[in-house]
Design a protein around this motif. Structure first.
Motif, PDB file in Angstrom:
ATOM      1  N   MET A  32       0.804  -1.211   0.000  1.00  0.00           N
ATOM      2  CA  MET A  32       0.000   0.000   0.000  1.00  0.00           C
ATOM      3  C   MET A  32       0.848   1.277   0.000  1.00  0.00           C
ATOM      4  N   PRO A  33       1.930   1.318   0.799  1.00  0.00           N
ATOM      5  CA  PRO A  33       2.736   2.544   0.789  1.00  0.00           C
ATOM      6  C   PRO A  33       3.250   2.904  -0.601  1.00  0.00           C
ATOM      7  N   ASP A  34       3.437   1.897  -1.453  1.00  0.00           N
ATOM      8  CA  ASP A  34       3.931   2.182  -2.792  1.00  0.00           C
ATOM      9  C   ASP A  34       2.917   2.968  -3.619  1.00  0.00           C
ATOM     10  N   PHE A  35       1.634   2.594  -3.458  1.00  0.00           N
ATOM     11  CA  PHE A  35       0.571   3.356  -4.108  1.00  0.00           C
ATOM     12  C   PHE A  35       0.617   4.812  -3.667  1.00  0.00           C
ATOM     13  N   LEU A  36       0.835   4.983  -2.368  1.00  0.00           N
ATOM     14  CA  LEU A  36       0.874   6.341  -1.815  1.00  0.00           C
ATOM     15  C   LEU A  36       2.028   7.133  -2.419  1.00  0.00           C
ATOM     16  N   LYS A  37       3.164   6.447  -2.532  1.00  0.00           N
ATOM     17  CA  LYS A  37       4.344   7.112  -3.091  1.00  0.00           C
ATOM     18  C   LYS A  37       4.045   7.530  -4.537  1.00  0.00           C
ATOM     19  N   ASP A  62       6.512  16.514  -1.728  1.00  0.00           N
ATOM     20  CA  ASP A  62       6.267  15.104  -2.024  1.00  0.00           C
ATOM     21  C   ASP A  62       6.250  14.296  -0.727  1.00  0.00           C
ATOM     22  N   PHE A  63       7.244  14.538   0.100  1.00  0.00           N
ATOM     23  CA  PHE A  63       7.408  13.895   1.400  1.00  0.00           C
ATOM     24  C   PHE A  63       6.213  14.209   2.293  1.00  0.00           C
ATOM     25  N   PHE A  64       5.770  15.469   2.259  1.00  0.00           N
ATOM     26  CA  PHE A  64       4.658  15.939   3.080  1.00  0.00           C
ATOM     27  C   PHE A  64       3.356  15.221   2.710  1.00  0.00           C
ATOM     28  N   ILE A  65       3.039  15.201   1.412  1.00  0.00           N
ATOM     29  CA  ILE A  65       1.802  14.566   0.955  1.00  0.00           C
ATOM     30  C   ILE A  65       1.802  13.081   1.303  1.00  0.00           C
ATOM     31  N   TYR A  66       2.934  12.433   1.034  1.00  0.00           N
ATOM     32  CA  TYR A  66       3.066  11.005   1.308  1.00  0.00           C
ATOM     33  C   TYR A  66       2.842  10.708   2.793  1.00  0.00           C
ATOM     34  N   ASP A  67       3.522  11.466   3.648  1.00  0.00           N
ATOM     35  CA  ASP A  67       3.447  11.204   5.079  1.00  0.00           C
ATOM     36  C   ASP A  67       2.070  11.523   5.665  1.00  0.00           C
ATOM     37  N   VAL A  68       1.472  12.622   5.228  1.00  0.00           N
ATOM     38  CA  VAL A  68       0.158  12.999   5.760  1.00  0.00           C
ATOM     39  C   VAL A  68      -0.873  11.912   5.449  1.00  0.00           C
ATOM     40  N   PHE A 109       1.127   8.105  -5.805  1.00  0.00           N
ATOM     41  CA  PHE A 109       0.155   9.181  -5.787  1.00  0.00           C
ATOM     42  C   PHE A 109       0.822  10.523  -5.485  1.00  0.00           C
ATOM     43  N   ALA A 110       1.704  10.523  -4.471  1.00  0.00           N
ATOM     44  CA  ALA A 110       2.394  11.765  -4.100  1.00  0.00           C
ATOM     45  C   ALA A 110       3.237  12.264  -5.267  1.00  0.00           C
ATOM     46  N   ASP A 111       3.934  11.328  -5.917  1.00  0.00           N
ATOM     47  CA  ASP A 111       4.764  11.702  -7.075  1.00  0.00           C
ATOM     48  C   ASP A 111       3.905  12.297  -8.186  1.00  0.00           C
ATOM     49  N   LEU A 112       2.743  11.637  -8.403  1.00  0.00           N
ATOM     50  CA  LEU A 112       1.835  12.090  -9.453  1.00  0.00           C
ATOM     51  C   LEU A 112       1.389  13.535  -9.202  1.00  0.00           C
ATOM     52  N   VAL A 113       0.976  13.796  -7.951  1.00  0.00           N
ATOM     53  CA  VAL A 113       0.492  15.140  -7.614  1.00  0.00           C
ATOM     54  C   VAL A 113       1.601  16.176  -7.789  1.00  0.00           C
ATOM     55  N   VAL A 114       2.755  15.880  -7.211  1.00  0.00           N
ATOM     56  CA  VAL A 114       3.820  16.893  -7.157  1.00  0.00           C
ATOM     57  C   VAL A 114       4.509  17.082  -8.507  1.00  0.00           C
ATOM     58  N   TYR A 115       4.917  15.974  -9.138  1.00  0.00           N
ATOM     59  CA  TYR A 115       5.756  16.109 -10.328  1.00  0.00           C
ATOM     60  C   TYR A 115       4.954  16.214 -11.625  1.00  0.00           C
ATOM     61  N   ARG A 116       3.741  15.578 -11.634  1.00  0.00           N
ATOM     62  CA  ARG A 116       2.929  15.650 -12.840  1.00  0.00           C
ATOM     63  C   ARG A 116       1.984  16.836 -12.818  1.00  0.00           C
ATOM     64  N   TRP A 117       1.030  16.773 -11.853  1.00  0.00           N
ATOM     65  CA  TRP A 117      -0.030  17.779 -11.822  1.00  0.00           C
ATOM     66  C   TRP A 117       0.509  19.170 -11.528  1.00  0.00           C
ATOM     67  N   LEU A 118       1.408  19.271 -10.553  1.00  0.00           N
ATOM     68  CA  LEU A 118       1.944  20.591 -10.226  1.00  0.00           C
ATOM     69  C   LEU A 118       3.149  20.940 -11.098  1.00  0.00           C
ATOM     70  N   GLY A 119       3.676  19.932 -11.766  1.00  0.00           N
ATOM     71  CA  GLY A 119       4.775  20.165 -12.684  1.00  0.00           C
ATOM     72  C   GLY A 119       6.073  20.609 -12.030  1.00  0.00           C
ATOM     73  N   LEU A 120       6.280  20.218 -10.771  1.00  0.00           N
ATOM     74  CA  LEU A 120       7.526  20.593 -10.098  1.00  0.00           C
ATOM     75  C   LEU A 120       8.624  19.596 -10.468  1.00  0.00           C
ATOM     76  N   HIS A 121       9.877  20.035 -10.354  1.00  0.00           N
ATOM     77  CA  HIS A 121      10.979  19.168 -10.754  1.00  0.00           C
ATOM     78  C   HIS A 121      11.505  18.337  -9.600  1.00  0.00           C
ATOM     79  N   ALA A 122      11.657  17.039  -9.863  1.00  0.00           N
ATOM     80  CA  ALA A 122      12.241  16.167  -8.854  1.00  0.00           C
ATOM     81  C   ALA A 122      13.656  16.641  -8.571  1.00  0.00           C
ATOM     82  N   GLY A 123      14.053  16.543  -7.284  1.00  0.00           N
ATOM     83  CA  GLY A 123      15.396  16.975  -6.934  1.00  0.00           C
ATOM     84  C   GLY A 123      15.419  18.383  -6.366  1.00  0.00           C
ATOM     85  N   ALA A 124      14.413  19.189  -6.725  1.00  0.00           N
ATOM     86  CA  ALA A 124      14.347  20.531  -6.144  1.00  0.00           C
ATOM     87  C   ALA A 124      13.901  20.410  -4.691  1.00  0.00           C
TER      88      ALA A 124
END
Lengths: 79, 319
Positions: free
Chosen positions: B1-6, B30-36, B8-23
């Protein structure tokens, strides 16, 4: 009908009282509602978890804040 | 299940919001959404299950059960039952009176009174989610340990005469315990879960948010220098600060996280948290109604010492 609310005055007891008042007015029944805060009297009901609700001398809910639905059922079922 | 969450968090942050990984900001978000999400799901599941289990251990039953036990065995059982018996600080007085009246020794009663608020399921879930099972496990073990040891010590001190006299004169009436149906247990547990989530939701956001920010931005500063491993007085000092304060367990987690992130050892931070949840000024005022000052002071003293001891132990065990 006599409804007693047992509790030493914590916020959960106040919330229970508020819901009892609501349920009673919603059902439109005549009830004498009394708060019992004296520890000796609370313990005489054998209740350890407050808030508790007593209807006509019978403990119907204890150690939790009952929902208004539950209270309405208890109040109308007992009548 | 945690993998789905990861995912999902990646999808929201890097796809929908278009932010760059590594920034910095993107990774913190990403960490915040996943943990919450992870912690909220864990909280919902665990509080629900714990509430259903608790409905099988009403205090009236616990009282009957403990009445036949003596010290040691009694202290151990009382500390364990303290975890599963529902408790709110407003019930502390009737519980205390009810236990003593049925012949349960004072030390055993106190073991129960200590473990019940100290071992808290919300704190447990947040520690599990943020620090892992090792810290969470030590938290339960030390909470129960403190309750057993402090109860045994307090029982040995012969403090019965420092209980307010009226307590022994009260007669507890026969309880007509209404056995709930399973449906009722589940409904109650669900309502309670909602209540707790509404109460602590904000703290989860603050706690995880503080963690996410601190991970990236805050440097190890003077706190580590003064409250770090080098200072042997840090643990008692943390307990001294924590005793008068009161907050629900969830509210203390952000502090624990901020402190540990700044280099304060976990034992010192947890000692502060336990002192805040187990002992507090409001609780002292409530308990004063049944305990004379001498007993109240000894109770607080012994529990505070036990917490200090556990703080040192944690610091020694977890590096």
């Amino acid at each position: 009908m006599l409804i007693q609310i047992l509790g030493s005055g914590c916020s959960r007891c106040h919330e229970t009282e508020r819901r009892v008042l609501n349920a009673v007015s919603r059902l439109g029944i005549a009830a004498d509602i009394r708060k019992v805060t004296d520890m000796k009297e609370i313990m005489s009901f054998g209740v350890l978890g407050t808030p508790a609700v007593v209807i006509d001398g019978k403990v119907v809910s204890q150690g939790k804040v009952p929902s208004e639905d539950e209270l309405r059922k208890l109040l109308s079922g007992d009548k | 299940m945690p993998d789905f969450l990861k995912l999902f968090a990646d999808l929201v942050v890097y796809r929908w919001l278009g932010l760059h990984a590594g920034a910095h900001l993107a990774d913190a978000l990403d960490f915040f959404i996943y943990d919450v999400i992870k912690i909220l799901l864990l909280l919902t599941a665990i509080i629900f299950v714990v509430s259903v289990i608790r409905s099988f251990f009403p205090p009236e039953k616990t009282r009957q059960f403990l009445g036949r036990k003596r010290s040691w065995v009694g202290n151990i059982l009382a500390a364990l039952l303290g975890i599963v018996t529902p408790f709110c600080s407003c019930s502390a007085v009737p519980l205390f009176i009810g236990f003593l009246e049925s012949g349960i020794p004072l030390g055993v009663t106190l073991s129960f009174l200590i473990s019940s608020p100290t071992v808290n399921e919300v704190a447990l879930v947040m520690l599990l989610g943020l620090f892992g099972w090792k810290v969470a496990g030590l938290y339960i073990a030390s909470g129960v340990g403190i309750a057993i040891v402090a109860g045994i010590i307090l029982g040995r001190l012969k403090l019965e005469r420092y209980v307010e006299e009226y307590v022994y004169q009260i007669k507890v009436g026969a309880a007509d315990y209404v056995r709930p149906t399973f449906r009722q247990r589940a409904t109650d547990a669900w309502t309670y879960t909602g209540e707790i989530l509404r109460k602590v939701g904000l703290w989860v956001l603050v706690g995880v948010g503080a963690g996410a920010l601190i991970h990236g931005y805050v440097p190890v500063d003077w706190l580590a220098k003064y409250a770090g491993r080098g200072n042997p007085l840090a643990v008692p000092l943390a307990v001294l600060i924590g005793v008068p304060l009161y907050s629900n367990a969830a509210g203390t987690i952000p502090i624990v996280q901020a402190l540990t992130a700044k280099g304060v050892p976990i034992g010192t931070a947890l000692a502060l948290m336990m002192a805040v949840t187990a002992l507090s000024l409001p609780e002292a005022i409530i308990l004063r109604r049944v305990m004379k000052p001498r007993l109240l002071a000894t109770y607080f003293g012994v529990v505070a010492l036990a917490i200090v001891f556990v703080g040192y132990l944690f610091n020694a065990v977890i590096r």
